[in-house]
Design an enzyme around this catalytic site. Structure first.
Site, PDB file in Angstrom:
ATOM      1  N   ARG A  96       0.826  -1.140  -0.014  1.00 49.87           N
ATOM      2  CA  ARG A  96       0.103  -0.133  -0.050  1.00 49.87           C
ATOM      3  C   ARG A  96       0.971   1.320  -0.005  1.00 49.87           C
ATOM      4  O   ARG A  96       1.933   1.203   0.749  1.00 49.87           O
ATOM      5  CB  ARG A  96      -0.955   0.142   1.300  1.00 49.87           C
ATOM      6  CG  ARG A  96      -1.956  -1.045   1.353  1.00 49.87           C
ATOM      7  CD  ARG A  96      -2.965  -0.955   0.395  1.00 49.87           C
ATOM      8  NE  ARG A  96      -3.715   0.383   0.411  1.00 49.87           N
ATOM      9  CZ  ARG A  96      -4.577   0.854  -0.360  1.00 49.87           C
ATOM     10  NH1 ARG A  96      -4.692   0.469  -1.587  1.00 49.87           N
ATOM     11  NH2 ARG A  96      -5.327   1.984  -0.049  1.00 49.87           N
ATOM     12  N   LEU A  98       1.207   4.702   1.333  1.00 50.85           N
ATOM     13  CA  LEU A  98       0.903   5.535   2.471  1.00 50.85           C
ATOM     14  C   LEU A  98       0.820   7.036   2.260  1.00 50.85           C
ATOM     15  O   LEU A  98       1.589   7.511   1.432  1.00 50.85           O
ATOM     16  CB  LEU A  98       1.841   5.146   3.654  1.00 50.85           C
ATOM     17  CG  LEU A  98       1.848   3.748   4.168  1.00 50.85           C
ATOM     18  CD1 LEU A  98       3.080   3.411   4.858  1.00 50.85           C
ATOM     19  CD2 LEU A  98       0.574   3.301   4.637  1.00 50.85           C
ATOM     20  N   HIS A 114      13.638  -3.115   0.255  1.00 51.39           N
ATOM     21  CA  HIS A 114      13.199  -3.043  -0.960  1.00 51.39           C
ATOM     22  C   HIS A 114      14.023  -4.053  -1.862  1.00 51.39           C
ATOM     23  O   HIS A 114      15.415  -4.257  -1.324  1.00 51.39           O
ATOM     24  CB  HIS A 114      13.485  -1.731  -1.462  1.00 51.39           C
ATOM     25  CG  HIS A 114      13.080  -1.168  -3.042  1.00 51.39           C
ATOM     26  ND1 HIS A 114      11.922  -1.536  -3.543  1.00 51.39           N
ATOM     27  CD2 HIS A 114      13.857  -1.164  -4.049  1.00 51.39           C
ATOM     28  CE1 HIS A 114      11.805  -1.391  -4.796  1.00 51.39           C
ATOM     29  NE2 HIS A 114      13.165  -1.219  -5.260  1.00 51.39           N
TER      30      HIS A 114
END
EC number: 2.1.2.2
Length: 216
Positions: A96, A98, A114
């Site tokens: 998601r 943010l 990541h």
């Protein structure tokens, strides 16, 4: 003498929670400076919730589809984190984006992992991006979260060589091994006060790691 209070950590997931499991395993060690107090997902069906519950960790699902906008979801997410008295948030496959307000409220207290050596290959399909670019080193990065996607101050990275016969799947398989090593190490560093944000950059104590872990 009472033991020092451990940093209270929430892990946010959207799927199976591979890196979540690595964090949970690390936090079982008595000397680990953080305790996992909540695993939360925006997808009630996320397999990682069952894995966390099986490990005895409190879990919660906040279905993002039940909210009219991102701000409403983020407000519910923030309320859940506050209710659990969370000090630090770890994103682990949390799919998601943010809102800037939410990110600002957790500035310096939210980490993400990541699957690339940032600032290279932001976004998705990072292993394919690496192969198409012809880089010789690839890996993963743990960074503090800022409003811009995959652009926060870097805490540490792990690198592996790209082999001639690699495809996105083989590269992903080797990078995830490094992710599972790197994320717990960085969480311990940050939770233990060995790394902090200062003027938009990460400062690591002199006795901490140099910020790059190579596994060649």
């Amino acid at each position: 003498m009472a033991a020092a209070r451990k940093t209270r950590v929430a892990i946010l997931i959207s799927g199976r929670g591979s890196n979540m499991v690595a964090l949970l395993e690390a936090a079982r060690h008595p000397d680990f400076p953080a305790e996992i107090v909540l695993v939360l997902s925006n997808r009630p069906e996320a397999a990682g919730l069952a894995r966390a519950a099986a490990a005895g960790i409190p879990t919660q699902a906040i279905d993002h589809t039940a909210f009219a906008d991102r701000a409403g979801f983020d407000a519910a997410l923030d309320a859940a984190l506050q209710a659990a008295d969370v000090d630090l948030v770890c994103l682990a496959g949390f799919m998601r984006i943010l809102t800037p307000d939410f990110v600002a409220s957790w500035a310096g207290r939210m980490l993400n992992i990541h699957p690339s050596l940032l600032p290279l290959f932001k976004g998705t399909h990072t292993h394919r991006q690496a192969l198409e670019a012809g880089v010789r080193l690839h890996g993963c990065t743990v960074h503090f979260v800022v409003p811009e996607l995959d652009a926060g101050p870097i805490v540490a990275q792990a690198a592996i060589p790209v082999r001639q016969d690699d495809d996105p799947e083989s590269l992903a398989d080797r990078v995830i091994v490094q992710e599972r090593r790197l994320y717990p190490a960085v969480l311990a560093l940050v939770a233990g006060g060995g790394a902090r944000l200062q003027d938009g950059r990460v400062v690591i104590d002199a006795d901490g790691p140099d910020g790059v872990l190579f596994s060649l």
